[in-house]
Design a protein around this motif. Structure first.
Motif, PDB file in Angstrom:
ATOM      1  N   SER A 248       0.822  -1.207   0.000  1.00 28.61           N
ATOM      2  CA  SER A 248       0.000   0.000   0.000  1.00 28.61           C
ATOM      3  C   SER A 248       0.861   1.264   0.000  1.00 28.61           C
ATOM      4  O   SER A 248       2.024   1.246   0.423  1.00 28.61           O
ATOM      5  CB  SER A 248      -0.908   0.013   1.230  1.00 28.61           C
ATOM      6  N   VAL A 249       0.274   2.357  -0.438  1.00 22.42           N
ATOM      7  CA  VAL A 249       0.935   3.655  -0.372  1.00 22.42           C
ATOM      8  C   VAL A 249       1.194   4.036   1.087  1.00 22.42           C
ATOM      9  O   VAL A 249       2.237   4.603   1.420  1.00 22.42           O
ATOM     10  CB  VAL A 249       0.080   4.734  -1.078  1.00 22.42           C
ATOM     11  N   LEU A 253       4.319   5.698   3.214  1.00 25.27           N
ATOM     12  CA  LEU A 253       4.168   7.000   3.856  1.00 25.27           C
ATOM     13  C   LEU A 253       4.558   6.981   5.331  1.00 25.27           C
ATOM     14  O   LEU A 253       5.109   7.961   5.833  1.00 25.27           O
ATOM     15  CB  LEU A 253       2.737   7.517   3.692  1.00 25.27           C
ATOM     16  N   ILE A 254       4.292   5.882   6.033  1.00 32.64           N
ATOM     17  CA  ILE A 254       4.696   5.869   7.438  1.00 32.64           C
ATOM     18  C   ILE A 254       6.219   5.846   7.553  1.00 32.64           C
ATOM     19  O   ILE A 254       6.794   6.411   8.492  1.00 32.64           O
ATOM     20  CB  ILE A 254       4.063   4.702   8.231  1.00 32.64           C
ATOM     21  N   VAL A 255       6.880   5.213   6.592  1.00 30.52           N
ATOM     22  CA  VAL A 255       8.345   5.222   6.583  1.00 30.52           C
ATOM     23  C   VAL A 255       8.853   6.627   6.294  1.00 30.52           C
ATOM     24  O   VAL A 255       9.770   7.128   6.962  1.00 30.52           O
ATOM     25  CB  VAL A 255       8.888   4.215   5.544  1.00 30.52           C
ATOM     26  N   LEU A 256       8.269   7.292   5.294  1.00 34.88           N
ATOM     27  CA  LEU A 256       8.674   8.663   4.970  1.00 34.88           C
ATOM     28  C   LEU A 256       8.427   9.593   6.150  1.00 34.88           C
ATOM     29  O   LEU A 256       9.303  10.402   6.507  1.00 34.88           O
ATOM     30  CB  LEU A 256       7.905   9.153   3.743  1.00 34.88           C
ATOM     31  N   MET A 257       7.252   9.504   6.766  1.00 36.88           N
ATOM     32  CA  MET A 257       6.933  10.382   7.900  1.00 36.88           C
ATOM     33  C   MET A 257       7.915  10.195   9.043  1.00 36.88           C
ATOM     34  O   MET A 257       8.366  11.170   9.654  1.00 36.88           O
ATOM     35  CB  MET A 257       5.502  10.121   8.379  1.00 36.88           C
ATOM     36  N   ASP A 258       8.259   8.950   9.326  1.00 33.86           N
ATOM     37  CA  ASP A 258       9.195   8.682  10.421  1.00 33.86           C
ATOM     38  C   ASP A 258      10.578   9.256  10.125  1.00 33.86           C
ATOM     39  O   ASP A 258      11.239   9.805  11.007  1.00 33.86           O
ATOM     40  CB  ASP A 258       9.276   7.172  10.669  1.00 33.86           C
ATOM     41  N   LEU A 259      11.007   9.145   8.874  1.00 37.28           N
ATOM     42  CA  LEU A 259      12.309   9.693   8.485  1.00 37.28           C
ATOM     43  C   LEU A 259      12.330  11.217   8.620  1.00 37.28           C
ATOM     44  O   LEU A 259      13.273  11.788   9.169  1.00 37.28           O
ATOM     45  CB  LEU A 259      12.636   9.299   7.041  1.00 37.28           C
ATOM     46  N   ILE A 260      11.285  11.873   8.122  1.00 35.48           N
ATOM     47  CA  ILE A 260      11.266  13.336   8.139  1.00 35.48           C
ATOM     48  C   ILE A 260      11.090  13.876   9.553  1.00 35.48           C
ATOM     49  O   ILE A 260      11.733  14.863   9.943  1.00 35.48           O
ATOM     50  CB  ILE A 260      10.164  13.892   7.214  1.00 35.48           C
ATOM     51  N   THR A 268       5.776  17.755  13.043  1.00 40.65           N
ATOM     52  CA  THR A 268       5.005  18.670  12.205  1.00 40.65           C
ATOM     53  C   THR A 268       4.648  18.035  10.860  1.00 40.65           C
ATOM     54  O   THR A 268       3.508  18.120  10.390  1.00 40.65           O
ATOM     55  CB  THR A 268       5.777  19.980  11.970  1.00 40.65           C
ATOM     56  N   TYR A 269       5.634  17.388  10.244  1.00 40.00           N
ATOM     57  CA  TYR A 269       5.404  16.815   8.912  1.00 40.00           C
ATOM     58  C   TYR A 269       4.384  15.691   8.963  1.00 40.00           C
ATOM     59  O   TYR A 269       3.427  15.670   8.178  1.00 40.00           O
ATOM     60  CB  TYR A 269       6.715  16.310   8.318  1.00 40.00           C
ATOM     61  N   SER A 270       4.560  14.750   9.877  1.00 38.75           N
ATOM     62  CA  SER A 270       3.621  13.622   9.946  1.00 38.75           C
ATOM     63  C   SER A 270       2.213  14.100  10.289  1.00 38.75           C
ATOM     64  O   SER A 270       1.227  13.563   9.769  1.00 38.75           O
ATOM     65  CB  SER A 270       4.094  12.587  10.970  1.00 38.75           C
ATOM     66  N   SER A 271       2.096  15.115  11.122  1.00 37.26           N
ATOM     67  CA  SER A 271       0.776  15.637  11.486  1.00 37.26           C
ATOM     68  C   SER A 271       0.057  16.192  10.261  1.00 37.26           C
ATOM     69  O   SER A 271      -1.147  15.963  10.064  1.00 37.26           O
ATOM     70  CB  SER A 271       0.907  16.721  12.554  1.00 37.26           C
ATOM     71  N   MET A 272       0.783  16.930   9.418  1.00 42.68           N
ATOM     72  CA  MET A 272       0.183  17.491   8.208  1.00 42.68           C
ATOM     73  C   MET A 272      -0.232  16.392   7.244  1.00 42.68           C
ATOM     74  O   MET A 272      -1.324  16.435   6.670  1.00 42.68           O
ATOM     75  CB  MET A 272       1.173  18.435   7.511  1.00 42.68           C
ATOM     76  N   LEU A 273       0.633  15.411   7.060  1.00 41.33           N
ATOM     77  CA  LEU A 273       0.347  14.361   6.092  1.00 41.33           C
ATOM     78  C   LEU A 273      -0.825  13.495   6.560  1.00 41.33           C
ATOM     79  O   LEU A 273      -1.705  13.146   5.770  1.00 41.33           O
ATOM     80  CB  LEU A 273       1.599  13.509   5.862  1.00 41.33           C
TER      81      LEU A 273
END
Length: 294
Positions: A248-249, A253-260, A268-273
């Motif tokens: 799944s996408v 995305l959870i991997v990207l959010m954790d990295l950022i 801030t980034y994960s909250s927005m996404l």
């Protein structure tokens, strides 16, 4: 059998009169078809068609244009957020890789064939030879002031300048193929990518793939990801309340959010996404549980 081009009016007739799409109250449908491209929109049609896998492309009763335009427009917003995150990741990877490689191996070894693993692609091409050729290609093409400075003075280009000329996929290959395990380990540790080098390289490669999907404005909703990233234990724990499929996408995305969030030292980034993704239940389901059409 070749396809014949259709006018906008013929497309509208096909969708409304032959396939049963309801466009009541939506006067701009012709503009949407022209601006968005029928073929791109058709990926969103399929979730509302009776049996597209077997050629029945009629819409289910009651399907209105807004049903697929909502996920289409939400994808536009989500792609912007993803590109914001992958851009931040790419810049950080450039800086960290250049720093740790320079500290461990000097400024110029990145163009040496011996600096990279001997691996062959399925077509027989040696990966490191193709990579070195690609590195030189980007250095020769670059119009960056720092690159031109070294080039004009006939001086070798140090790694901290060279990384600024490399696209994300080339940088990813430099990291995954590099033989200086100390530099790679320090890079992975700095970004909390774990101790397993192969898994860390897979994560980076998957983020490149995700970035490319968004750069080409491709559909995210109901998409099956070809190169899903491994999910580290810490990431899985942080996002353990979510149910999602392996390809799944949302897994990407959870991997990207954790990295950022790790790079920025805040959420801030994960909250927005998350806010964007969860603002529509049907849309969010399509990010977590992609449909498969054959």
């Amino acid at each position: 059998m070749t396809k014949q081009p259709k006018t906008i009016q013929e497309m509208m007739t096909l969708l409304v009169e032959e396939r049963g799409l309801d466009i009541t109250g939506f006067s701009e449908f012709s503009t949407v078809l022209l601006d968005c491209n029928y073929y791109r929109l058709s990926g969103y049609f399929r979730a509302f068609q009776i049996d597209p896998s077997h050629g029945n492309n009629r819409f289910r009763n009651g399907t209105h244009i807004k049903d697929f335009m909502i996920p289409y427009l939400m994808d536009e917003q989500l792609r912007l957020l993803i590109l914001r995150g992958t851009s931040s990741l790419e810049q950080t990877l450039r800086a960290h890789f250049a720093y740790y490689l320079a500290q461990n191996e000097g400024a110029y070894s990145y163009t040496d064939l011996s600096s990279y693993k001997t691996i062959k692609y399925p077509d027989g091409t040696e990966a490191r030879e193709a990579l070195i050729e690609n590195i030189h290609k980007w250095l020769e093409r670059s119009s960056e002031v720092c690159i031109r400075h070294y080039r004009n003075n006939n001086e070798p280009i140090p790694i901290w300048a060279a990384v600024e000329a490399m696209p994300f996929d080339t940088l990813s290959k430099m990291i995954s193929l590099h033989t200086n395990t100390t530099a790679v380990d320090e890079l992975n540790q700095s970004l909390s990518l774990g101790k397993n080098r192969q898994r860390a390289a897979q994560i980076i490669h998957s983020m490149v793939y995700l970035r490319n999907i968004c750069s080409h404005h491709c559909r995210l909703w109901n998409r099956e990801i070809v190169l899903p990233p491994p999910v580290l234990d810490a990431t899985a724990e942080r996002y353990g309340s979510y149910a999602y499929e392996d390809r799944s996408v949302w897994k990407s995305l959870i991997v990207l959010m954790d990295l950022i969030d790790g790079i920025k030292k805040n959420s801030t980034y994960s909250s927005m996404l998350i806010k964007q993704a969860e603002s529509n239940d049907d849309y969010f389901w399509g990010l977590c549980h992609p449909k498969r059409w054959h």
